[in-house]
Design an enzyme around this catalytic site. Structure first.
Site, PDB file in Angstrom:
ATOM      1  CB  CYS A   1      -0.989  -0.049   0.807  1.00 39.67           C
ATOM      2  SG  CYS A   1      -0.336  -0.070   2.548  1.00 39.67           S
TER       3      CYS A   1
ATOM      4  CE  LYS B   1      -3.553  -4.202   8.514  1.00 38.46           C
ATOM      5  NZ  LYS B   1      -2.397  -3.260   7.598  1.00 38.46           N
TER       6      LYS B   1
ATOM      7  NE  ARG C   1      -5.068   0.406   3.632  1.00 39.64           N
ATOM      8  CZ  ARG C   1      -4.610   0.702   2.759  1.00 39.64           C
ATOM      9  NH1 ARG C   1      -5.668  -0.030   1.195  1.00 39.64           N
ATOM     10  NH2 ARG C   1      -4.138   1.632   2.398  1.00 39.64           N
TER      11      ARG C   1
ATOM     12  CD  GLU D   1      -7.916 -14.181   7.466  1.00 41.35           C
ATOM     13  OE1 GLU D   1      -7.279 -14.297   7.145  1.00 41.35           O
ATOM     14  OE2 GLU D   1      -8.922 -13.166   7.293  1.00 41.35           O
TER      15      GLU D   1
ATOM     16  CE  LYS E   1      -2.066  -2.216  11.823  1.00 41.97           C
ATOM     17  NZ  LYS E   1      -1.541  -2.264  10.719  1.00 41.97           N
TER      18      LYS E   1
ATOM     19  CB  SER F   1      -1.380   5.175  13.902  1.00 41.00           C
ATOM     20  OG  SER F   1      -2.116   4.908  12.673  1.00 41.00           O
TER      21      SER F   1
ATOM     22  CE1 TYR G   1       3.801   4.195  14.968  1.00 41.35           C
ATOM     23  CE2 TYR G   1       1.270   3.074  15.890  1.00 41.35           C
ATOM     24  CZ  TYR G   1       2.696   3.462  14.273  1.00 41.35           C
ATOM     25  OH  TYR G   1       2.087   3.028  13.648  1.00 41.35           O
TER      26      TYR G   1
END
Ligand code: PBG
Length: 327
Positions: free
Chosen positions: A127, A200, A222, A238, A253, A279, A318
């Protein structure tokens, strides 16, 4: 009255506050601890250095400056990083993702010899490199699953050739773990682990990342490949499939909206479970802290403890660098 019954029901003999009275007692009985060696710090490498004044961990570095940033992280005690690349140019096939002289490959070649002990993980996805911003190649307005697999596999091999310790496919195509595993094995990298972004979700919490990585999709969204946030059984499938295809670590996530999914994975599978504290989770706290509404450090530590308590063995955050200076 029996003694044990009294212990479970009986105030005033039973007072849970006794073990909360002092810091030393609280330390003694704490069930979940943050250990820096469980954390992975995301780093963005691009053609130029652009600090992010509001979201410091989402700034990007040119390769030369990245070396200095990593030096500081290592000095603080960060033991693992995951690299994301922002290429100079994008195209329909995301060729920058698997170019020998791609931005992540160049960063790896600069970092590997300088930091032999540091764990270098890489995000494997298209991406950031595709002109349309989708994680796979596009055919007739749709994301072509099977045509994407060899490109992801090439990207993974090129990362390992350049010095990556482990690769982390984040695209959510079906069969990509098997494709990456076969390509790594074929290239002689059968000892290199795959950290699969297994569950995800199609999440609103990736917003600040997409701005930092310039990877927002140019059309659509997405949801045809990332998971519906309403589903947990599908997330378990998954994880199961990624393990069957050869994943070594599975990832959930985003983290905080999916603590139940982390717990489900931890309870069902005997493999390390990672969680990505994304994020948007970081940005919410940063924004509130900037307004004086909450204390960043306390909110960060509480978030990270919650993610570990839910069952994550490994946390991508982060705050990993900040945590290194706080601990
Ligand atoms: C690439 C990728 C994304 C994130 C990690 N790898 C973006 C996305 O899927 O849109 C998000 C990380 C974050 O928000 O911190 N596919």
């Amino acid at each position: 009255m029996r003694v044990d019954a009294q212990q479970t029901t009986g105030f005033p003999a039973v007072r849970l506050r006794r073990l909360r009275r002092t810091g030393a007692l609280r330390d003694l009985v704490r069930e979940t601890r943050l250990d820096l060696s469980d954390f992975v710090y995301p780093l963005f490498v691009g053609p130029d250095t652009r600090p992010n004044p509001d979201l410091s961990a989402l700034g990007r570095f040119a390769v030369d400056d990245l070396v200095g940033e990593v030096e500081e992280c290592v000095r603080l005690g960060v033991s693992a990083v995951i690299l994301f690349g922002i290429p100079e140019e994008k195209d329909d096939e995301g060729s920058g993702a698997y170019a020998d002289d791609g931005i992540v490959q160049r960063a790896l070649r600069a970092l590997r010899p300088r930091f032999p002990e540091l764990l270098l993980l890489t995000d494997v996805c298209l991406c950031e490199y595709t002109s349309h911003g989708h994680c796979g190649v596009v055919a007739n307005g749709e994301i072509d699953n099977d045509a994407t697999l060899p490109l992801l596999a090439r990207a993974a091999v090129s990362h390992v050739e350049a010095g990556a310790d482990a690769v982390c496919p984040s695209d959510m195509m079906d069969g990509r773990i098997g494709a990456v595993r076969a390509a790594l094995d074929g290239a002689g990298f059968d000892g290199t682990p795959i950290v699969a972004y297994s569950a995800k979700y199609a999440s609103a919490f990736y917003g600040p990342f997409r701005e930092a990585a310039e990877s927002a999709p140019a059309f659509g969204d997405r949801r045809s490949y990332q998971l519906d946030p309403a589903n947990v059984r599908e997330a378990v499938r998954e994880v199961e499939l990624d393990l069957a295809e050869g994943a070594d670590v599975v990832m959930i996530k985003p983290a905080l909206p999916n603590l139940d999914v982390i717990r489900a994975a931890r309870d069902r599978f005997q493999v390390p479970v990672a969680a990505y504290n994304v994020s948007g989770e970081y940005a919410m706290v940063k924004a509130a802290a900037a307004r004086g509404w909450l204390d960043e450090r306390q909110a960060a530590i509480e978030s990270l403890v919650a993610i570990k308590r839910a069952g994550a063995d490994i946390v991508i955050s982060y705050w990993a660098k900040g945590l290194a200076s706080w601990l």
